[in-house]
Design a protein around this motif. Structure first.
Motif, PDB file in Angstrom:
ATOM      1  N   SER A 120       4.222   0.367   2.147  1.00 15.78           N
ATOM      2  CA  SER A 120       4.179  -0.716   3.149  1.00 15.78           C
ATOM      3  C   SER A 120       3.896  -2.046   2.478  1.00 15.78           C
ATOM      4  O   SER A 120       3.111  -2.109   1.524  1.00 15.78           O
ATOM      5  CB  SER A 120       3.039  -0.496   4.153  1.00 15.78           C
ATOM      6  OG  SER A 120       3.101   0.762   4.744  1.00 15.78           O
TER       7      SER A 120
ATOM      8  N   ILE B  40      -2.435  -3.420  14.950  1.00 18.09           N
ATOM      9  CA  ILE B  40      -3.832  -3.224  14.530  1.00 18.09           C
ATOM     10  C   ILE B  40      -4.686  -4.402  14.941  1.00 18.09           C
ATOM     11  O   ILE B  40      -5.747  -4.240  15.538  1.00 18.09           O
ATOM     12  CB  ILE B  40      -3.915  -2.994  13.008  1.00 18.09           C
ATOM     13  CG1 ILE B  40      -3.273  -1.650  12.692  1.00 18.09           C
ATOM     14  CG2 ILE B  40      -5.354  -3.063  12.512  1.00 18.09           C
ATOM     15  CD1 ILE B  40      -3.245  -1.297  11.247  1.00 18.09           C
TER      16      ILE B  40
ATOM     17  N   THR C 111       0.230   2.136  13.349  1.00 19.76           N
ATOM     18  CA  THR C 111       0.665   1.709  12.014  1.00 19.76           C
ATOM     19  C   THR C 111       2.166   1.933  11.824  1.00 19.76           C
ATOM     20  O   THR C 111       2.786   2.728  12.536  1.00 19.76           O
ATOM     21  CB  THR C 111      -0.054   2.514  10.906  1.00 19.76           C
ATOM     22  OG1 THR C 111       0.398   3.870  10.961  1.00 19.76           O
ATOM     23  CG2 THR C 111      -1.551   2.466  11.056  1.00 19.76           C
ATOM     24  N   ALA C 112       2.700   1.243  10.810  1.00 18.92           N
ATOM     25  CA  ALA C 112       4.098   1.464  10.444  1.00 18.92           C
ATOM     26  C   ALA C 112       4.280   2.815   9.739  1.00 18.92           C
ATOM     27  O   ALA C 112       5.212   3.558  10.074  1.00 18.92           O
ATOM     28  CB  ALA C 112       4.568   0.312   9.566  1.00 18.92           C
ATOM     29  N   PRO C 113       3.417   3.191   8.785  1.00 23.77           N
ATOM     30  CA  PRO C 113       3.615   4.507   8.149  1.00 23.77           C
ATOM     31  C   PRO C 113       3.563   5.648   9.165  1.00 23.77           C
ATOM     32  O   PRO C 113       4.309   6.621   9.043  1.00 23.77           O
ATOM     33  CB  PRO C 113       2.446   4.617   7.153  1.00 23.77           C
ATOM     34  CG  PRO C 113       2.031   3.221   6.886  1.00 23.77           C
ATOM     35  CD  PRO C 113       2.306   2.445   8.141  1.00 23.77           C
TER      36      PRO C 113
ATOM     37  N   SER D 213       0.826  -1.213   0.000  1.00 22.19           N
ATOM     38  CA  SER D 213       0.000   0.000   0.000  1.00 22.19           C
ATOM     39  C   SER D 213       0.857   1.258   0.000  1.00 22.19           C
ATOM     40  O   SER D 213       2.044   1.213   0.321  1.00 22.19           O
ATOM     41  CB  SER D 213      -0.893   0.011   1.239  1.00 22.19           C
ATOM     42  OG  SER D 213      -0.099   0.082   2.407  1.00 22.19           O
TER      43      SER D 213
ATOM     44  N   PHE E 278      -7.176  -3.100   4.245  1.00 16.62           N
ATOM     45  CA  PHE E 278      -7.725  -1.750   4.233  1.00 16.62           C
ATOM     46  C   PHE E 278      -8.009  -1.306   2.804  1.00 16.62           C
ATOM     47  O   PHE E 278      -7.562  -1.907   1.842  1.00 16.62           O
ATOM     48  CB  PHE E 278      -6.776  -0.808   4.966  1.00 16.62           C
ATOM     49  CG  PHE E 278      -6.693  -1.143   6.414  1.00 16.62           C
ATOM     50  CD1 PHE E 278      -7.745  -0.835   7.263  1.00 16.62           C
ATOM     51  CD2 PHE E 278      -5.614  -1.839   6.924  1.00 16.62           C
ATOM     52  CE1 PHE E 278      -7.710  -1.201   8.594  1.00 16.62           C
ATOM     53  CE2 PHE E 278      -5.573  -2.201   8.251  1.00 16.62           C
ATOM     54  CZ  PHE E 278      -6.627  -1.877   9.088  1.00 16.62           C
TER      55      PHE E 278
ATOM     56  N   PHE F   6      -4.790   5.781   3.403  1.00 10.55           N
ATOM     57  CA  PHE F   6      -4.289   5.030   2.251  1.00 10.55           C
ATOM     58  C   PHE F   6      -4.719   5.697   0.948  1.00 10.55           C
ATOM     59  O   PHE F   6      -5.882   6.074   0.791  1.00 10.55           O
ATOM     60  CB  PHE F   6      -4.790   3.592   2.289  1.00 10.55           C
ATOM     61  CG  PHE F   6      -4.229   2.823   3.451  1.00 10.55           C
ATOM     62  CD1 PHE F   6      -2.890   2.476   3.476  1.00 10.55           C
ATOM     63  CD2 PHE F   6      -5.025   2.492   4.526  1.00 10.55           C
ATOM     64  CE1 PHE F   6      -2.353   1.799   4.564  1.00 10.55           C
ATOM     65  CE2 PHE F   6      -4.495   1.812   5.614  1.00 10.55           C
ATOM     66  CZ  PHE F   6      -3.155   1.469   5.630  1.00 10.55           C
TER      67      PHE F   6
ATOM     68  N   ASP G 229       5.011  -2.556  11.899  1.00 12.00           N
ATOM     69  CA  ASP G 229       3.784  -2.667  12.709  1.00 12.00           C
ATOM     70  C   ASP G 229       3.667  -4.149  13.043  1.00 12.00           C
ATOM     71  O   ASP G 229       3.324  -4.959  12.188  1.00 12.00           O
ATOM     72  CB  ASP G 229       2.615  -2.132  11.859  1.00 12.00           C
ATOM     73  CG  ASP G 229       1.262  -2.686  12.260  1.00 12.00           C
ATOM     74  OD1 ASP G 229       1.169  -3.399  13.270  1.00 12.00           O
ATOM     75  OD2 ASP G 229       0.292  -2.406  11.539  1.00 12.00           O
TER      76      ASP G 229
ATOM     77  N   GLN H  81      -3.895   0.813  -2.835  1.00 15.06           N
ATOM     78  CA  GLN H  81      -3.850  -0.516  -2.233  1.00 15.06           C
ATOM     79  C   GLN H  81      -3.740  -1.551  -3.341  1.00 15.06           C
ATOM     80  O   GLN H  81      -4.534  -1.543  -4.285  1.00 15.06           O
ATOM     81  CB  GLN H  81      -5.135  -0.806  -1.433  1.00 15.06           C
ATOM     82  CG  GLN H  81      -5.232  -0.131  -0.079  1.00 15.06           C
ATOM     83  CD  GLN H  81      -4.391  -0.819   0.993  1.00 15.06           C
ATOM     84  OE1 GLN H  81      -3.742  -1.834   0.743  1.00 15.06           O
ATOM     85  NE2 GLN H  81      -4.390  -0.240   2.194  1.00 15.06           N
TER      86      GLN H  81
ATOM     87  N   VAL I   3       2.295  -5.677   3.624  1.00 17.91           N
ATOM     88  CA  VAL I   3       1.485  -6.177   4.733  1.00 17.91           C
ATOM     89  C   VAL I   3       1.448  -7.693   4.654  1.00 17.91           C
ATOM     90  O   VAL I   3       1.188  -8.258   3.597  1.00 17.91           O
ATOM     91  CB  VAL I   3       0.051  -5.616   4.647  1.00 17.91           C
ATOM     92  CG1 VAL I   3      -0.756  -6.054   5.852  1.00 17.91           C
ATOM     93  CG2 VAL I   3       0.089  -4.114   4.551  1.00 17.91           C
TER      94      VAL I   3
ATOM     95  N   ALA J  87       3.152  -5.299   9.279  1.00 20.12           N
ATOM     96  CA  ALA J  87       3.392  -4.390   8.157  1.00 20.12           C
ATOM     97  C   ALA J  87       4.793  -3.811   8.285  1.00 20.12           C
ATOM     98  O   ALA J  87       5.217  -3.422   9.374  1.00 20.12           O
ATOM     99  CB  ALA J  87       2.352  -3.274   8.132  1.00 20.12           C
TER     100      ALA J  87
END
Ligand code: PHB
Length: 554
Positions: free
Chosen positions: A236, A213, A149-151, A113, A138, A124, A209, A127, A238, A219
């Motif tokens: 990212s 979540i 989240t990682a971002p 993503s 997502f 986002f 991540d 995706q 996932v 992620a």
């Protein structure tokens, strides 16, 4: 990021704000959070607006094509995606990088993503999803809290003290994350853990991540820098603990993620500068309708305000008030008030004379609509057509050498054929199939006909290859197929293609009738124009929906 004025949530609306636009946006937000549809009374409850106001707002949104009214149910309609499309085209990232994201997802066989910062959250903008049974995925436009989240950890490496403060305020106001409808409920991690992750992301240049979540979801993310050195977006990958450990994900995929980000950064550097402001005259379709056609309840200031969002599409650049007024055909005064309202609500950011759309525009319907399929787009149009001509209509796709029905609106007339969604027939003997066969390139059609057995199914079935090829040539020149008693005695049908943005016939629609109900001439005079209009309406919605998403045909 340029400095922008942003409004604090809950701040009082400026005196110039357009109240109907605020109400319309409130309705669109509630529908989005409810996954795309609500009853009128649920909308009344969710927005706190009076029923008469909800009625007027939904009627206006229905006239602009943004929602559909079906009895007492209101649902978001694909044309609404033009608002999110305007934002996505204005930031240019999905257009410039989307194909690389898709290719990476194919290479890794994992979901990939792109996310952008949205205040202290992440949203986002692209995706490439590998659907797997085990994990949630997502959608474009979904909003997640940075700390889960990682971002988010990567974006927070650039936060100023005020942004950290805004983040703490949001955490204090909404400790359970209720403002994030797509976030599964879980206890919040402690704030200092997020701060540690941000420090690590700053030091390492990537973030992980590890089931923040939901259990199982992993992620791994790296930044994609813009030419000025800021973070344009975060890439990212996932995965799931059933396929990778957190350490394994990092070891095996980080180098590939970094290589892909480097390619993306080069693309952003080499991209041509944004085009000129949009040409005047890109007016919304409802502006062509007369006051009488729009009806008494039509709230023009709401429709005008939403038109302002569409003015940003394709510009790639910030717009001044004059450019917005020119692109929409609105007076400067109307455009100004709409911009002030949109800025107040956080959909437009202002920097001096420059106006830009913010990622929040995606909260106006994009997440649920980004998962719409062609059959769902087509269904209301097929039902309307069946209602006008009192015969059954269907949408079908080609599967090998068969047509498969994927949507249908049947009338109550008694027909011999018992067709439901999922039914397949040999393509060569149906109007739906002929339209699709006629669109195949010779390299696809030749082998298909080599293997097809042209069996006589009804009195007039074409069973000789040369006859069939001549019929397909006629379909190519005339743009429709009429098949008379070739599938079943007494059954006549006429079909036209439904084409994607590239012009390929991805599906076809037909009207089926008893041969005795209309002459062939009547069929061509009465049914064909209606069928073409319907295909045009379906195509128009498909093209809007497919601009930045993959629309499944089944
Ligand atoms: C996602 O793309 O679904 C995604 C990305 C980063 C996360 C979580 C989910 O931290």
């Amino acid at each position: 990021m340029p400095p922008t004025r942003t409004t604090q949530p809950g701040a009082q609306a400026p005196a110039e704000a357009v109240a109907p636009l605020m109400r319309g946006i409130a309705v669109l937000r509630r529908l989005t959070d409810a996954d795309g549809s609500l009853s009128l009374s649920d909308l009344e409850r969710a927005t706190g607006l009076a029923r008469s106001t909800v009625d007027r707002v939904t009627l206006t949104l229905a006239r602009t094509g943004y929602v559909r009214l079906d009895g007492k149910a209101v649902s978001l309609a694909p044309p609404l995606m033009e608002l999110g499309n305007a934002y996505l085209s204005s930031i240019r990232l999905p257009g410039l990088l989307g194909d690389r994201v898709d290719a990476l997802a194919d290479e890794l066989d994992e979901s990939v993503s792109l996310a952008v910062p949205d205040g202290g959250d992440i949203r986002f903008v692209h995706q490439a999803t590998r659907r797997r049974a085990m994990s949630l995925s997502f959608r474009i436009g979904d909003l997640l809290p940075a700390e889960r989240t990682a971002p988010g950890a990567l974006f927070a490496t650039c936060w100023e003290p005020e942004e950290w403060q805004a983040w703490r305020d949001r955490r204090a106001l909404d400790p359970k994350g209720a403002g994030f409808p797509s976030l599964p409920p879980r206890p919040c991690p402690a704030d200092d853990l997020f701060e540690d992750r941000v420090d690590a992301a700053r030091a390492e240049g990537w973030a992980l991540d590890d089931q923040l979540i939901e259990p199982g979801l992993l992620a791994l993310a790296v930044p994609v820098h813009d030419p000025a050195g800021g973070i344009a977006c975060v890439l990212s990958v996932v995965s799931h603990t059933s396929r990778h450990s957190a350490q394994g994900l990092r070891d095996s995929l980080l180098p590939r993620l970094r290589d892909a980000a480097a390619v993306m950064e080069r693309r952003l550097r080499d991209a041509p500068p944004p085009g000129p402001a949009p040409a005047p005259g890109a007016l919304a379709s409802w502006t062509a309708a007369s006051k009488q056609e729009l009806g008494r309840g039509f709230v023009e200031s709401l429709a005008r305000g939403l038109t302002v969002i569409t003015a940003f599409g394709d510009s790639g650049a910030a717009l001044t008030l004059s450019a917005v007024a020119r692109a929409t055909g609105l007076s400067r005064a109307s455009a100004r008030r709409a911009l002030i309202t949109l800025e107040h609500l956080g959909y437009v950011a202002v920097d001096g004379r420059d106006h830009r759309l913010t990622p929040r525009v995606l909260a106006l319907g994009y997440p649920p609509l980004s998962r719409i399929t062609l059959p769902r787009i087509a269904q209301p149009h097929l039902a309307a057509l069946a209602g006008r001509i009192h015969d059954s209509t269907s949408l079908a796709v080609l599967v090998d050498d068969s047509v498969q029905y994927v949507a249908r609106a049947a009338t109550h007339r008694i027909m011999n054929v018992n067709i439901t969604v999922g039914t397949r027939f040999p393509a060569y003997a149906t109007s739906l199939g002929r339209v699709l066969l006629a669109d195949l390139p010779a390299s696809g059609l030749g082998p298909l006909l080599d293997h097809a057995e042209l069996r006589p199914l009804a009195p007039h079935t074409l069973t000789r290859r040369a006859e069939l090829e001549a019929a397909l040539e006629r379909v190519r020149t005339e743009g429709y197929a009429l098949v008379d008693e070739e599938l079943e005695a007494g059954l006549r049908s006429i079909a036209v293609p439904v084409r994607d943005r590239a012009g390929t016939a991805v599906a076809s629609i037909n009207v089926a009738m008893h041969s005795s109900s209309r002459t062939i001439d009547a069929c061509l005079e009465q049914v064909l124009p209606e069928l073409r209009l319907t295909a045009g309406s379906i195509e128009s919605e498909l093209h809007t929906a497919a601009r930045f998403t993959d629309v499944a045909v089944v």
